[in-house]
Write an enzyme that holds these catalytic residues in place. Structure first.
Site, PDB file in Angstrom:
ATOM      1  CE  LYS A 200      -0.692   0.393   5.024  1.00 39.59           C
ATOM      2  NZ  LYS A 200      -0.034   1.686   5.191  1.00 39.59           N
ATOM      3  CG  ASP A 201       3.412   2.245   2.906  1.00 43.16           C
ATOM      4  OD1 ASP A 201       2.377   2.921   3.044  1.00 43.16           O
ATOM      5  OD2 ASP A 201       3.954   1.619   3.837  1.00 43.16           O
TER       6      ASP A 201
ATOM      7  NE  ARG B  86       0.114   5.484  13.164  1.00 45.36           N
ATOM      8  CZ  ARG B  86      -0.288   5.819  11.957  1.00 45.36           C
ATOM      9  NH1 ARG B  86      -1.524   5.549  11.572  1.00 45.36           N
ATOM     10  NH2 ARG B  86       0.518   6.405  11.114  1.00 45.36           N
TER      11      ARG B  86
ATOM     12  NE  ARG C 221       3.627   9.698   9.575  1.00 49.49           N
ATOM     13  CZ  ARG C 221       4.779  10.176   9.092  1.00 49.49           C
ATOM     14  NH1 ARG C 221       4.841  11.420   8.669  1.00 49.49           N
ATOM     15  NH2 ARG C 221       5.855   9.412   9.030  1.00 49.49           N
TER      16      ARG C 221
ATOM     17  CB  CYS D 131      -0.479   5.991  -0.747  1.00 45.66           C
ATOM     18  SG  CYS D 131       0.773   7.018   0.030  1.00 45.66           S
TER      19      CYS D 131
ATOM     20  NE  ARG E 282      -7.527   3.453   3.004  1.00 44.39           N
ATOM     21  CZ  ARG E 282      -7.782   2.762   4.109  1.00 44.39           C
ATOM     22  NH1 ARG E 282      -8.983   2.251   4.314  1.00 44.39           N
ATOM     23  NH2 ARG E 282      -6.848   2.588   5.030  1.00 44.39           N
ATOM     24  NE  ARG E 283      -7.147   3.034   8.037  1.00 37.79           N
ATOM     25  CZ  ARG E 283      -5.884   2.776   8.348  1.00 37.79           C
ATOM     26  NH1 ARG E 283      -5.113   3.754   8.839  1.00 37.79           N
ATOM     27  NH2 ARG E 283      -5.382   1.575   8.162  1.00 37.79           N
TER      28      ARG E 283
END
Length: 293
Positions: free
Chosen positions: A76-77, A148, A142, A235, A124-125
């Site tokens: 995905k990156d 997180r 981040r 992305c 996106r989220r």
């Protein structure tokens, strides 16, 4: 000896170790080479420091310079644009691609109260969570998985949204309070999959990587990444996609779902096509999404 380049984060080294162990099981000697990328040292929001590619450019530079033989990326990156001289030698079997919630008091998404503070750095989220109409307040974050999740444990956030695959590879699925249905939140294109990149002319390494490739995963992520590429997005754009190989009336076929965030909501569409031509499927669904804007 195969020199495997990896980012220094706990997740990146865990993923690279999985690949290294697979190669060792096939009889190859593997050495891990730790490389620091821009995304590892700059804590600013991803879109402010270059967006697509900030986690992979240093690895690619090392590949092209001959300092390493392969690089393991979270797919995905990885930018969708190809790089001259490099090739995805293998895309192994994909982990569960879905997003998960890690929330205080074991709460699920539907149980979070209106105004709850949810941490995620992905547009996106944010777009898809807003579209659910739950009244949640999303805030950019981040940091690695530990950082997180600690924001929830410390009471700074009510919840964070993360990729299930990363928590699985780190052995931390017990902290998940809900796995999000893709009907609610489609994952990022390529999420849960690893891409093993090498020099395109390195026939020995390509031969070594061949047994690690999973054709169904490659077809699925190729469709997802083509959808992203056709939308001319990076992305950091509000694009979700998930493809799966399913059994159709005439045999296996590829089913692709896509979501594109807009100011007035999220456009969602799906389509099916040939497993043998995932690029055409991704391009067709992207064009259909663009027509709906």
């Amino acid at each position: 000896m195969i020199r495997l380049g990896t980012r220094r984060s706990a997740l990146a080294t865990a993923q690279s170790t999985l690949v290294a162990d697979e190669l060792r099981g096939l009889g190859h000697e593997v050495e891990l080479v730790l490389i620091t990328t821009t995304g590892d040292i700059n804590r600013a929001p991803v879109e402010q420091i270059g967006g697509t590619g900030i986690f992979v450019s240093a690895l690619r530079d090392a590949l092209l310079a001959g300092e390493i033989d392969i690089a393991v990326h979270s797919l995905k990156d990885l930018p969708t644009a190809p790089i001259d001289g490099l090739k995805l030698g293998a895309i192994p079997l994909r982990e569960d691609p879905r997003d998960v919630l890690v929330a205080r008091d074991g709460l699920t998404l539907g149980e979070l109260p209106a105004g709850a503070l949810v941490g995620t750095g992905a547009a996106r989220r944010v777009a898809q969570l807003d579209a659910l109409g739950l009244g949640l307040e999303c805030t950019g974050i981040r940091g690695n998985v530990d950082t997180r999740i600690a924001m929830v444990a410390d009471g700074k956030l009510d919840a964070v949204v993360l990729a299930r695959a990363g928590l699985s590879r780190l052995g931390r699925l017990a902290e998940v309070t809900e796995t999000l249905d893709p009907i609610q939140v489609l994952p990022a294109p390529g999420q849960g999959a690893l891409g093993i990149e090498c020099r395109a002319d390195d026939t020995e390494v390509l031969a070594a990587l061949a047994p690690l490739d999973d054709p169904a995963t490659r077809a699925a992520v190729t469709a997802e990444r083509q959808l992203l590429a056709t939308l001319e997005a990076g992305c950091t754009a509000p694009v979700g996609a998930l493809a799966e190989v399913v059994e159709g009336e005439d045999g296996p076929e590829l089913w692709l779902r896509g979501a594109l965030g807009q100011d007035d909501g999220v456009r969602r569409l799906s389509a099916n096509g040939s497993v043998d031509d995932p690029v055409a499927l991704g391009r067709a669904l992207a064009n259909e999404l663009l027509e709906r804007i």
